[in-house]
Motif scaffolding. Structure first.
Motif, PDB file in Angstrom:
ATOM      1  N   UNK A  61      18.995  48.323  67.816  1.00 31.21           N
ATOM      2  CA  UNK A  61      19.832  47.653  66.827  1.00 31.21           C
ATOM      3  C   UNK A  61      20.645  49.183  66.420  1.00 31.21           C
ATOM      4  N   UNK A  62      19.638  50.097  66.570  1.00 30.68           N
ATOM      5  CA  UNK A  62      20.523  51.545  66.059  1.00 30.68           C
ATOM      6  C   UNK A  62      21.696  51.797  67.020  1.00 30.68           C
ATOM      7  N   UNK A  63      21.416  51.623  68.219  1.00 32.38           N
ATOM      8  CA  UNK A  63      22.516  51.720  69.338  1.00 32.38           C
ATOM      9  C   UNK A  63      23.812  50.787  69.026  1.00 32.38           C
ATOM     10  N   UNK A  64      23.425  49.636  68.471  1.00 26.01           N
ATOM     11  CA  UNK A  64      24.610  48.796  68.283  1.00 26.01           C
ATOM     12  C   UNK A  64      25.239  49.334  66.935  1.00 26.01           C
ATOM     13  N   UNK A  65      24.480  49.777  66.059  1.00 25.22           N
ATOM     14  CA  UNK A  65      25.071  49.974  64.679  1.00 25.22           C
ATOM     15  C   UNK A  65      25.989  51.289  64.651  1.00 25.22           C
ATOM     16  N   UNK A  66      25.601  52.202  65.640  1.00 26.55           N
ATOM     17  CA  UNK A  66      26.345  53.376  65.984  1.00 26.55           C
ATOM     18  C   UNK A  66      27.636  53.123  66.670  1.00 26.55           C
ATOM     19  N   UNK A  67      27.714  52.038  67.247  1.00 21.61           N
ATOM     20  CA  UNK A  67      29.011  51.712  67.653  1.00 21.61           C
ATOM     21  C   UNK A  67      29.834  50.900  66.882  1.00 21.61           C
ATOM     22  N   UNK A  68      29.462  50.643  65.638  1.00 21.73           N
ATOM     23  CA  UNK A  68      30.541  49.870  64.731  1.00 21.73           C
ATOM     24  C   UNK A  68      31.215  51.006  63.916  1.00 21.73           C
ATOM     25  N   UNK A  69      32.540  50.911  64.039  1.00 21.44           N
ATOM     26  CA  UNK A  69      33.222  51.786  63.283  1.00 21.44           C
ATOM     27  C   UNK A  69      33.006  52.083  62.051  1.00 21.44           C
ATOM     28  N   UNK A  70      32.821  53.379  61.672  1.00 24.32           N
ATOM     29  CA  UNK A  70      32.963  53.761  60.199  1.00 24.32           C
ATOM     30  C   UNK A  70      33.717  53.499  59.129  1.00 24.32           C
ATOM     31  N   UNK A  71      35.150  53.090  59.775  1.00 24.92           N
ATOM     32  CA  UNK A  71      36.221  52.730  59.023  1.00 24.92           C
ATOM     33  C   UNK A  71      36.032  51.379  58.239  1.00 24.92           C
ATOM     34  N   UNK A  72      35.322  50.790  58.889  1.00 23.41           N
ATOM     35  CA  UNK A  72      35.057  49.445  58.252  1.00 23.41           C
ATOM     36  C   UNK A  72      34.172  49.370  56.920  1.00 23.41           C
ATOM     37  N   UNK A  73      33.171  50.135  57.131  1.00 23.70           N
ATOM     38  CA  UNK A  73      32.292  50.468  55.771  1.00 23.70           C
ATOM     39  C   UNK A  73      33.169  51.364  54.593  1.00 23.70           C
ATOM     40  N   UNK A  74      33.921  52.183  55.116  1.00 20.64           N
ATOM     41  CA  UNK A  74      34.710  53.021  54.266  1.00 20.64           C
ATOM     42  C   UNK A  74      35.792  52.279  53.496  1.00 20.64           C
ATOM     43  N   UNK A  75      36.264  51.357  54.072  1.00 17.19           N
ATOM     44  CA  UNK A  75      37.178  50.455  53.445  1.00 17.19           C
ATOM     45  C   UNK A  75      36.504  49.556  52.339  1.00 17.19           C
ATOM     46  N   UNK A  76      35.363  49.087  52.830  1.00 16.99           N
ATOM     47  CA  UNK A  76      34.535  48.228  51.969  1.00 16.99           C
ATOM     48  C   UNK A  76      33.968  48.950  50.721  1.00 16.99           C
ATOM     49  N   UNK A  77      33.877  50.227  50.827  1.00 16.73           N
ATOM     50  CA  UNK A  77      33.281  51.265  49.709  1.00 16.73           C
ATOM     51  C   UNK A  77      34.543  51.439  48.900  1.00 16.73           C
ATOM     52  N   UNK A  78      35.646  51.558  49.466  1.00 14.55           N
ATOM     53  CA  UNK A  78      36.875  51.842  48.482  1.00 14.55           C
ATOM     54  C   UNK A  78      37.131  50.700  47.766  1.00 14.55           C
ATOM     55  N   UNK A  79      36.834  49.291  48.124  1.00 13.09           N
ATOM     56  CA  UNK A  79      37.098  48.352  47.442  1.00 13.09           C
ATOM     57  C   UNK A  79      35.665  48.000  46.615  1.00 13.09           C
TER      58      UNK A  79
ATOM     59  N   UNK B 155      16.267  46.028  61.505  1.00  8.62           N
ATOM     60  CA  UNK B 155      17.631  45.938  61.337  1.00  8.62           C
ATOM     61  C   UNK B 155      17.842  47.013  60.205  1.00  8.62           C
ATOM     62  N   UNK B 156      17.350  46.765  59.196  1.00 10.13           N
ATOM     63  CA  UNK B 156      17.443  47.544  57.983  1.00 10.13           C
ATOM     64  C   UNK B 156      17.125  49.186  58.235  1.00 10.13           C
ATOM     65  N   UNK B 157      15.971  49.446  59.211  1.00  6.47           N
ATOM     66  CA  UNK B 157      15.549  50.745  59.434  1.00  6.47           C
ATOM     67  C   UNK B 157      16.624  51.231  60.465  1.00  6.47           C
ATOM     68  N   UNK B 158      17.033  50.482  61.482  1.00  6.78           N
ATOM     69  CA  UNK B 158      18.126  50.904  62.373  1.00  6.78           C
ATOM     70  C   UNK B 158      19.423  51.372  61.658  1.00  6.78           C
ATOM     71  N   UNK B 159      19.897  50.448  60.903  1.00  4.36           N
ATOM     72  CA  UNK B 159      21.133  50.777  60.194  1.00  4.36           C
ATOM     73  C   UNK B 159      21.185  51.822  59.309  1.00  4.36           C
ATOM     74  N   UNK B 160      19.749  52.147  58.716  1.00  4.23           N
ATOM     75  CA  UNK B 160      19.607  53.483  57.749  1.00  4.23           C
ATOM     76  C   UNK B 160      19.607  54.610  59.054  1.00  4.23           C
ATOM     77  N   UNK B 161      19.009  54.594  60.090  1.00  2.00           N
ATOM     78  CA  UNK B 161      19.063  55.696  61.203  1.00  2.00           C
ATOM     79  C   UNK B 161      20.592  55.815  61.628  1.00  2.00           C
ATOM     80  N   UNK B 162      21.155  55.016  61.781  1.00  2.00           N
ATOM     81  CA  UNK B 162      22.360  54.993  62.705  1.00  2.00           C
ATOM     82  C   UNK B 162      23.622  55.504  61.511  1.00  2.00           C
TER      83      UNK B 162
END
Length: 348
Positions: free
Chosen positions: A216-234, A125-132
């Motif tokens: 896992x990479x295919x799944x993580x690529x389908x997660x909207x980037x906005x979720x992570x961006x909003x978390x980074x802003x916080x 999951x860690x490797x796939x998240x990094x690739x995605x």
């Protein structure tokens, strides 16, 4: 326009009333003796024959194994016995469980499969998240190598893996330490131990890890980037975002990967045949796994002489006992598997 609709409705009602007032024989003739109904019947018969034929081809080997597991040696000598035993017995199950150490193998295999599946799920999951989600030089190359590991036949890796882990003997500090704590046998290096299995899982280099990373990479690529961006802003860090936002969303996919990994390790005879010497299973106190219970029990060896079909049936019975826990587990987790595959983005 309204008049046209009204006329059509009235015409349909008149036809329906006339049909209901007609004699029963005329209604049956009009309903069933026509080309539309005939084509429908032919198509249904074709589908039924096709399904029955395919099911027979798929299920017949399993049916023969199940019926063969209840046969005695005398049934295999009787040419009139095909599937149903004339002298049904549970001896095959009895002696495999008692003499081949089924419960000991069950416990050892369960613990190893559980730990390896947990490690592979986390690492992949860690490797796939990094690739995605991360853009870095060589990202595409790494992913191509991951796909390549899925294409390489496992048998082509057997000799190379065996020679690699034989290099680690007790002459080096790591081997000496592992021998001192009882993990390795003296002078054997990593042979006859589970160390290579765990090293491959921790480093993400296991034979099936490429598939898990891909899913896992295919799944993580389908997660909207906005979720992570909003978390980074916080002010959330990368790891905190991964574990508090991404992981909860990926639970169905993680369960799917865990189940795949567990099932692969449970039925594994590829790694055990590489990392354990052929005579290892005959030693007293040897670590038993599911792949080591397929031999003919001592109490049945007299009956097996000159009966290859009976020996094959005993192996089939052991296979049933190996697969049974997985079948029971699948009944409880099949919804997670279907949901995980659907959300991975590789179907539909």
């Amino acid at each position: 326009m309204d008049n046209t609709v009204k006329i059509k409705r009235e015409s349909k009602n008149k036809i329906r009333v006339d049909f209901e007032r007609a004699p029963l024989s005329e209604r049956l003739k009009a309903k069933f003796l026509n080309m539309f109904f005939l084509k429908k019947v032919i198509f249904l018969i074709f589908k039924l024959v096709l399904l029955v034929g395919v099911s027979y081809v798929i299920l017949y080997p399993y049916i023969t194994k199940i019926f063969g597991s209840f046969m005695s040696a005398s049934d295999f000598k009787d040419v009139t016995v095909i599937l149903l035993s004339k002298n049904p017995t549970l001896d095959q199950y009895k002696y495999i469980i008692t003499e081949n150490g089924y419960f000991s193998a069950f416990l050892n295999t369960f613990l190893v499969s559980l730990s390896v599946a947990l490690i592979q799920t986390v690492v992949c999951s860690v490797i796939a998240y990094g690739l995605a989600k991360f853009k870095f030089r060589g990202n595409t190359l790494v992913f191509v190598l991951v796909i390549f590991t899925m294409m390489v036949p496992q048998e082509s890796l057997r000799f190379a893996m065996k020679m690699f882990f034989k290099l680690f003997s007790t002459s080096n500090p790591i081997g000496s330490l592992l021998t001192a704590v009882g993990i390795l046998e003296k002078g054997s290096g990593f042979v006859n131990s589970l160390v290579p299995v765990y090293l491959l899982a921790i480093t993400g280099l296991g034979f099936k890890n490429g598939l898990y990373i891909f899913l896992l990479r295919q799944f993580f690529k389908g997660v909207p980037d906005e979720l992570e961006e909003s978390a980074y802003v916080d002010g959330s860090s990368t790891f905190r975002t991964f574990f508090t936002i991404i992981i909860p969303l990926a639970v169905p996919m993680l369960i799917t990967v865990f189940i795949f990994s567990f099932a692969w390790q449970w039925t594994d005879d590829f790694y055990t045949s590489i990392f354990f010497e052929p005579g290892y299973w005959d030693k007293e106190g040897a670590l038993q796994f599911m792949s080591s219970i397929t031999g003919v029990p001592a109490s049945l060896k007299l009956d097996v002489k000159n009966l290859e079909a009976y020996a094959s049936a005993i192996t089939g019975t052991a296979t049933i006992l190996i697969a049974l826990p997985l079948i029971i587990a699948y009944l409880f987790v099949q919804n997670y598997i279907v949901e995980g595959i659907e959300r991975s983005g590789i179907v539909g």
